[in-house]
Design a protein around this motif. Sequence first.
Motif, PDB file in Angstrom:
ATOM      1  N   GLU A 135       0.824  -1.211   0.000  1.00 47.39           N
ATOM      2  CA  GLU A 135       0.000   0.000   0.000  1.00 47.39           C
ATOM      3  C   GLU A 135       0.863   1.269   0.000  1.00 47.39           C
ATOM      4  N   LEU A 136       1.978   1.203   0.736  1.00 49.80           N
ATOM      5  CA  LEU A 136       2.821   2.406   0.861  1.00 49.80           C
ATOM      6  C   LEU A 136       3.917   2.485  -0.195  1.00 49.80           C
ATOM      7  N   GLY A 137       4.133   1.366  -0.935  1.00 51.34           N
ATOM      8  CA  GLY A 137       5.145   1.385  -1.988  1.00 51.34           C
ATOM      9  C   GLY A 137       6.562   1.145  -1.490  1.00 51.34           C
ATOM     10  N   ALA A 138       6.703   0.326  -0.432  1.00 54.83           N
ATOM     11  CA  ALA A 138       8.045  -0.001   0.086  1.00 54.83           C
ATOM     12  C   ALA A 138       8.716  -1.010  -0.840  1.00 54.83           C
ATOM     13  N   THR A 139      10.038  -0.906  -0.961  1.00 50.31           N
ATOM     14  CA  THR A 139      10.724  -1.729  -1.958  1.00 50.31           C
ATOM     15  C   THR A 139      11.765  -2.686  -1.399  1.00 50.31           C
ATOM     16  N   ALA A 140      12.181  -2.527  -0.138  1.00 51.44           N
ATOM     17  CA  ALA A 140      13.333  -3.304   0.350  1.00 51.44           C
ATOM     18  C   ALA A 140      13.032  -4.789   0.536  1.00 51.44           C
ATOM     19  N   GLY A 141      11.770  -5.131   0.862  1.00 53.12           N
ATOM     20  CA  GLY A 141      11.467  -6.536   1.158  1.00 53.12           C
ATOM     21  C   GLY A 141      12.277  -6.976   2.366  1.00 53.12           C
ATOM     22  N   SER A 142      13.009  -8.105   2.237  1.00 54.44           N
ATOM     23  CA  SER A 142      13.761  -8.592   3.399  1.00 54.44           C
ATOM     24  C   SER A 142      15.240  -8.209   3.340  1.00 54.44           C
ATOM     25  N   LYS A 143      15.596  -7.300   2.441  1.00 59.23           N
ATOM     26  CA  LYS A 143      17.002  -6.882   2.351  1.00 59.23           C
ATOM     27  C   LYS A 143      17.411  -6.117   3.617  1.00 59.23           C
ATOM     28  N   PRO A 144      18.702  -6.212   4.008  1.00 58.02           N
ATOM     29  CA  PRO A 144      19.131  -5.541   5.245  1.00 58.02           C
ATOM     30  C   PRO A 144      19.320  -4.041   5.048  1.00 58.02           C
ATOM     31  N   GLN A 145      18.299  -3.374   4.594  1.00 61.62           N
ATOM     32  CA  GLN A 145      18.356  -1.917   4.420  1.00 61.62           C
ATOM     33  C   GLN A 145      16.971  -1.367   4.734  1.00 61.62           C
ATOM     34  N   GLN A 146      16.882  -0.039   4.804  1.00 63.58           N
ATOM     35  CA  GLN A 146      15.594   0.567   5.122  1.00 63.58           C
ATOM     36  C   GLN A 146      14.581   0.290   4.013  1.00 63.58           C
ATOM     37  N   ASP A 147      13.296   0.238   4.395  1.00 61.51           N
ATOM     38  CA  ASP A 147      12.238  -0.066   3.424  1.00 61.51           C
ATOM     39  C   ASP A 147      12.097   1.041   2.378  1.00 61.51           C
ATOM     40  N   PHE A 148      12.314   2.267   2.805  1.00 63.90           N
ATOM     41  CA  PHE A 148      12.295   3.402   1.865  1.00 63.90           C
ATOM     42  C   PHE A 148      13.696   4.007   1.886  1.00 63.90           C
ATOM     43  N   LEU A 149      14.627   3.306   1.251  1.00 68.39           N
ATOM     44  CA  LEU A 149      16.039   3.682   1.330  1.00 68.39           C
ATOM     45  C   LEU A 149      16.258   5.107   0.814  1.00 68.39           C
ATOM     46  N   HIS A 150      15.545   5.463  -0.261  1.00 67.59           N
ATOM     47  CA  HIS A 150      15.737   6.798  -0.861  1.00 67.59           C
ATOM     48  C   HIS A 150      15.226   7.923   0.045  1.00 67.59           C
ATOM     49  N   LEU A 151      14.400   7.559   1.042  1.00 63.62           N
ATOM     50  CA  LEU A 151      13.891   8.563   1.988  1.00 63.62           C
ATOM     51  C   LEU A 151      14.545   8.419   3.365  1.00 63.62           C
ATOM     52  N   GLY A 152      15.318   7.339   3.530  1.00 65.35           N
ATOM     53  CA  GLY A 152      15.933   7.081   4.834  1.00 65.35           C
ATOM     54  C   GLY A 152      14.921   6.687   5.893  1.00 65.35           C
ATOM     55  N   VAL A 153      13.903   5.912   5.482  1.00 59.49           N
ATOM     56  CA  VAL A 153      12.836   5.527   6.424  1.00 59.49           C
ATOM     57  C   VAL A 153      12.642   4.010   6.436  1.00 59.49           C
ATOM     58  N   GLU A 154      12.562   3.450   7.643  1.00 61.55           N
ATOM     59  CA  GLU A 154      12.232   2.045   7.853  1.00 61.55           C
ATOM     60  C   GLU A 154      10.744   1.964   8.202  1.00 61.55           C
ATOM     61  N   LEU A 155      10.051   0.947   7.702  1.00 62.02           N
ATOM     62  CA  LEU A 155       8.619   0.770   7.987  1.00 62.02           C
ATOM     63  C   LEU A 155       8.432  -0.348   9.005  1.00 62.02           C
ATOM     64  N   LYS A 156       7.655  -0.075  10.056  1.00 62.22           N
ATOM     65  CA  LYS A 156       7.347  -1.118  11.037  1.00 62.22           C
ATOM     66  C   LYS A 156       5.858  -1.097  11.362  1.00 62.22           C
ATOM     67  N   THR A 157       5.173  -2.213  11.106  1.00 58.51           N
ATOM     68  CA  THR A 157       3.796  -2.339  11.599  1.00 58.51           C
ATOM     69  C   THR A 157       3.899  -2.848  13.032  1.00 58.51           C
ATOM     70  N   ILE A 158       2.993  -2.393  13.880  1.00 60.32           N
ATOM     71  CA  ILE A 158       3.071  -2.772  15.295  1.00 60.32           C
ATOM     72  C   ILE A 158       1.667  -3.091  15.823  1.00 60.32           C
ATOM     73  N   PRO A 159       1.421  -4.373  16.167  1.00 57.64           N
ATOM     74  CA  PRO A 159       0.093  -4.739  16.679  1.00 57.64           C
ATOM     75  C   PRO A 159      -0.102  -4.213  18.100  1.00 57.64           C
ATOM     76  N   ILE A 160      -1.244  -3.569  18.338  1.00 56.62           N
ATOM     77  CA  ILE A 160      -1.505  -2.987  19.662  1.00 56.62           C
ATOM     78  C   ILE A 160      -2.825  -3.528  20.227  1.00 56.62           C
ATOM     79  N   ASP A 161      -2.934  -3.461  21.557  1.00 55.56           N
ATOM     80  CA  ASP A 161      -4.181  -3.892  22.201  1.00 55.56           C
ATOM     81  C   ASP A 161      -5.146  -2.698  22.290  1.00 55.56           C
ATOM     82  N   ALA A 162      -6.273  -2.912  22.972  1.00 53.31           N
ATOM     83  CA  ALA A 162      -7.317  -1.879  23.034  1.00 53.31           C
ATOM     84  C   ALA A 162      -6.837  -0.608  23.747  1.00 53.31           C
ATOM     85  N   HIS A 163      -5.764  -0.742  24.554  1.00 53.90           N
ATOM     86  CA  HIS A 163      -5.242   0.419  25.293  1.00 53.90           C
ATOM     87  C   HIS A 163      -4.073   1.081  24.559  1.00 53.90           C
TER      88      HIS A 163
END
Length: 222
Positions: A53-81
């Motif tokens: 959805e966001l257009g990340a390109t790194a996949g499982s490579k050992p680099q940031q997901d948006f290398l050209h922007l210097g940004v790593e993407l992390k989804t984080i599951p949270i509870d109701a609080h």
Amino acid sequence: MMNSQPNSIEELMQRANDMAGVTLGDIAMEHQVPVPANLKRDKGWIGQLIEMELGATAGSKPQQDFLHLGVELKTIPIDAHGRPIETTYVTVAPLTNIQGLTWAQSVVCHKLSQVLWIPIEGDRKIPVRERRIGSPVLWQPNAAESHALQQDWEEIMEFIAIGKVDKVTARHGEVLQLRPKAANSKALTESIAEDGSIKLSNPRGFYLKINFTHQILTNAFN
């Protein structure tokens, strides 16, 4: 169909903000991706969907997901609080050829220099397709956070360097921990033995502890 990669951090954040409040089922339908009944066998499914959805390109490579922007993407599951439900995987830990490796050169430091956190409802009672995506957080570690991360990383790497990787438990480290990273305990990789030779160990990964990621989200939303 994967979206094109964003050209700027503003564009990335616009896309991330547009997802807030939307369900995983809606995004999956848009990309014509089947939704698993549960995530037991599809642990990385949510992350891959959000990458599309966001257009990340790194996949499982050992680099940031948006290398050209210097940004790593992390989804984080949270509870109701709004508290993270699990630790956050960062990267595989190097167990050999680490002589002279410094924190500043490490993949952990590189990946965590700027992270786009995407909180997602993680309550297992909510069907996967109905789980909603939260508001994004673009985070860079402050001086105290950087110091804590570096301290833990150096302490853990010291154990690895002197051949004591098997002595490191998930309790080591204030904010960063080292844990086995493999589908099963039969997976083996080379590591340093106490006498400096090479032995076989389970692959390890670096993970951020829940209290640390919870603090990041708390700081962002308060």
